[in-house]
Motif scaffolding. Sequence first.
Motif, PDB file in Angstrom:
ATOM      1  N   ALA A 184       1.243  -1.075   0.245  1.00 43.93           N
ATOM      2  CA  ALA A 184       0.155  -0.121   0.088  1.00 43.93           C
ATOM      3  C   ALA A 184       1.031   1.070  -0.340  1.00 43.93           C
ATOM      4  N   THR A 186       0.960   5.700  -0.060  1.00 48.10           N
ATOM      5  CA  THR A 186       0.610   6.826  -0.076  1.00 48.10           C
ATOM      6  C   THR A 186       1.785   7.872  -0.263  1.00 48.10           C
ATOM      7  N   HIS A 188       2.543  11.622  -0.412  1.00 48.41           N
ATOM      8  CA  HIS A 188       1.546  13.007   0.573  1.00 48.41           C
ATOM      9  C   HIS A 188       2.212  14.424  -0.691  1.00 48.41           C
ATOM     10  N   LEU A 207       2.458  10.043  -7.389  1.00 49.61           N
ATOM     11  CA  LEU A 207       2.102   8.244  -7.800  1.00 49.61           C
ATOM     12  C   LEU A 207       1.283   7.588  -9.234  1.00 49.61           C
ATOM     13  N   SER A 249      -3.410  14.399  -0.043  1.00 53.14           N
ATOM     14  CA  SER A 249      -2.426  12.213  -0.310  1.00 53.14           C
ATOM     15  C   SER A 249      -3.300  11.747  -1.551  1.00 53.14           C
ATOM     16  N   THR A 251      -3.143   7.502  -2.778  1.00 54.68           N
ATOM     17  CA  THR A 251      -2.902   5.749  -2.799  1.00 54.68           C
ATOM     18  C   THR A 251      -3.316   4.519  -3.422  1.00 54.68           C
ATOM     19  N   ARG A 253      -2.603   0.213  -4.698  1.00 50.90           N
ATOM     20  CA  ARG A 253      -2.355  -1.110  -3.650  1.00 50.90           C
ATOM     21  C   ARG A 253      -1.649  -1.545  -4.568  1.00 50.90           C
ATOM     22  N   HIS A 282       6.527  10.113   1.421  1.00 50.24           N
ATOM     23  CA  HIS A 282       5.468   8.971   0.642  1.00 50.24           C
ATOM     24  C   HIS A 282       5.678   7.701   2.229  1.00 50.24           C
TER      25      HIS A 282
END
Length: 374
Positions: A184, A186, A188, A207, A249, A251, A253, A282
């Motif tokens: 996972a 994330t 920021h 991301l 943020s 995220t 997976r 992150h």
Amino acid sequence: MTLDPLPLAQALIRCRSVTPADDGALAVLEAALAPLGFACHRLRFGAVENLFAIRGQGAPHLMFAGHTDVVPAGDAGWSVDPFGGEVRDGRLMGRGATDMKGGVAAWVAAVATVLDRRPGLPGMLSLLITGDEEGPAVDGTVKVLGWLAAQDLVPDCCVVGEPTSKVALGDTIKVGRRGSLNAAITVHGTQGHSAYPQRADNPVHRLVRALAALTAEPLDQGTAFFEPSTLQVTSVDVGNPATNVIPPSATARLNIRFNDRHTEASLTALLRDVLAREAPRHTLEVSCSGESFLTRPGPFVAALERAVQAECGLAPKLDTGGGTSDARFIARHCPVAELGAVGATMHQVDESTPVAELRALARLYARVIEEVQG
């Protein structure tokens, strides 16, 4: 004594042993194993009942590993009672008929056959039966293996009765499995108005760049026994209901199925390297349900191949595909391979196995025992 695997498989299916429930399944096995000279040990860890049964002494020590827990039957669609153990048109019907109460019953029947033919069979035979294979796999095989190590009862080799055959009984022996890693990520950033991006730091862009870098090239080209490793992005979430706001943020997976060129540590390092470059701000969470493993061809695998060739008349493929199994835990202790029924209906509505194939599996397992024990 001879033992038909069908009544035993039916009795096991009639136990509603959906993980982690036992519902009497292990008692059914104990009743079948005790007359064969097995000492049975109930091992409870957490909410899970497990069984370890052993007979004989000395080497070699061959263990069969399996499970009596099953996945839920589902709400509808069955043409029979999923826990009725009915035989219809020559097929044993019910949850676990294939995965893997049928396989457990076939092994017990095989032991009875071998002991009838060879009362002085050398070495030790044992069974590790868990009620936690279809669930979290925390309080089952792993815990029993720890108990075996403490008792100095670690086997020399192990057959896992997963339904590995694809088209015909014995056509596939699994000698390894890929590892599975979940991550996972994330990223920021700094929230802001989309009309003034210079005042914000868009985590979505970072991301996306990180995911593009991770998926741009294959992780590897495969190995002699494994197909190429794969990295699949399974979710990207921002949770932003506004069209004019840069979120704080983002995220993602992902899941990596990896071969023996990688480990949890090496893949985690790869993720951290890419994120450090593309998204320095992150957080990363990693969980690995099992490392890859491989039992290389040798005396144990050769014995399984001979048994398949003798009983099924074909040369089995040595395979490492599919998901994970409890063999990943056993591989830390001894050579392990998976050999079992055709798995076409496992986990499906109207799960079933031909009665003739169930009995053929018992004969194959008897040959395996004789080939391994000598």
